[in-house]
Design a protein around this motif. Structure first.
Motif, PDB file in Angstrom:
ATOM      1  N   THR A  28      11.621  -1.948 -48.632  1.00 47.06           N
ATOM      2  CA  THR A  28      10.740  -0.791 -48.481  1.00 47.06           C
ATOM      3  C   THR A  28       9.308  -1.235 -48.207  1.00 47.06           C
ATOM      4  OG1 THR A  28      12.132   0.443 -50.031  1.00 47.06           O
ATOM      5  CG2 THR A  28       9.948   1.328 -49.587  1.00 47.06           C
TER       6      THR A  28
ATOM      7  N   SER B 221      16.146   2.499 -48.122  1.00 49.82           N
ATOM      8  CA  SER B 221      15.763   1.115 -48.409  1.00 49.82           C
ATOM      9  C   SER B 221      15.367   0.971 -49.871  1.00 49.82           C
ATOM     10  CB  SER B 221      14.621   0.671 -47.501  1.00 49.82           C
ATOM     11  OG  SER B 221      13.461   1.457 -47.743  1.00 49.82           O
ATOM     12  N   GLU B 222      15.386  -0.274 -50.356  1.00 46.19           N
ATOM     13  CA  GLU B 222      15.050  -0.559 -51.743  1.00 46.19           C
ATOM     14  C   GLU B 222      14.248  -1.851 -51.833  1.00 46.19           C
ATOM     15  OE1 GLU B 222      18.632  -0.754 -53.979  1.00 46.19           O
ATOM     16  OE2 GLU B 222      19.076   1.395 -53.834  1.00 46.19           O
ATOM     17  N   GLY B 223      13.452  -1.946 -52.898  1.00 47.50           N
ATOM     18  CA  GLY B 223      12.752  -3.182 -53.212  1.00 47.50           C
ATOM     19  C   GLY B 223      11.808  -3.655 -52.125  1.00 47.50           C
TER      20      GLY B 223
END
Length: 292
Positions: free
Chosen positions: A38, A33-35
């Motif tokens: 998360t 996950s990102e950004g």
């Protein structure tokens, strides 16, 4: 001064982060996950842990030993922050947040411990399942197939160099693949045919026997994992340490093609090539039974 709501959000987010980082099933998805995704995963998981801890503290607080611990904890808080130690609501909230952090680390450990009795290598199986999805780095699924079938991997690089070997290291936080080569070669510029150039196997086998030789002259590689009995050395000789001398790190960005490669079948494919005069496309017969 930091507002209590900021501390509350920070603690439950940290708890969710710890839980997902230590949970063998949730870690691959969380790491991918990102950004804000998360943050939302960590915060939502932390909130669930907070609710669980709240119920736990509420049930335990009815027992006398819990009341004694609560009184002791409140007295300790009163030393530095008398206003906090005398406010039972804040003390109870701090207790719940404390158990939220504890459960964020303890629950994943217990789940892994229980799963180890129900299946073999639960951590390996979890990563293998994640490799079939878009949750792991490139070529991770190929690495698991290589380990499962015992076949080497052929990696074609952007400069037409080809390395054939076994993947020794591949990580979710790494941009490289560590490969123990057994063969290397190149692809022709015109036909892109694979040409073998160097065979590493005899050299590695010879060095293994040489490095693993004990003082009595024994050359059994199986003795490499045993401790030396002499007085002047207590270390162990690990074949894996010798393998690392030959392992090469290949960046993912340099790999343009990868596949399992069984060297013993290459000659059979070479016999049935359409670009050779002895083989005609119309004369090649496909055995449908082999395809099923």
């Amino acid at each position: 001064m930091i507002k209590p709501t900021v501390i509350f959000i920070m603690v439950i987010t940290i708890a969710g982060h710890i839980y997902r980082k230590t949970n063998y099933k949730l870690y691959p998805k969380y790491e991918a996950s990102e950004g804000y995704h998360t943050f939302l995963l960590a915060a939502s998981t932390g909130m669930l842990l907070f609710v669980f801890s709240y119920i736990f503290v509420t049930d335990v607080s009815h027992y006398s030993f819990a009341k004694s611990i609560g009184a002791w904890f409140s007295s300790k808080l009163s030393i530095l922050t008398p206003s906090v130690g005398q406010n039972f609501e804040i003390v109870n909230l701090i207790s719940v947040l404390f158990f939220t952090i504890v459960f964020s680390w303890l629950v994943p450990k217990l789940k892994l411990f229980v799963a180890s009795f129900r299946e073999d290598s639960p951590l390996y199986n979890s990563w293998k399942a994640a490799a079939r999805k878009d949750l792991t780095p490139e070529f991770t699924h190929l690495a698991f197939n290589s380990w499962e079938y015992g076949l080497p991997v052929a990696l074609t690089l952007s400069n037409n160099k080809v390395y054939i070997g076994y993947i020794s290291e591949i990580g979710i936080d790494s941009n490289d693949i560590h490969l123990l080569p057994i063969l290397s070669g190149y692809r022709c510029d015109d036909t892109k045919d694979l040409v073998y150039l160097i065979d590493y196997s005899p050299v590695i086998r010879h060095i293994l026997e040489e490095e693993c030789t004990e003082g009595n002259g024994t050359t059994d590689v199986d003795l490499a994992n045993e401790e030396l009995d002499n007085d002047d050395s207590s270390s162990t000789i690990e074949p894996n340490d010798i393998y690392k001398k030959f392992a090469i790190a290949i960046p993912h960005r340099e790999i343009i093609h990868a596949n399992l490669h069984d060297t013993k079948y290459k000659k059979h494919f070479d016999r049935f090539r359409y670009d050779r005069s002895e083989v005609k496309a119309q004369t090649v017969k496909i055995n449908s039974e082999l395809i099923k």
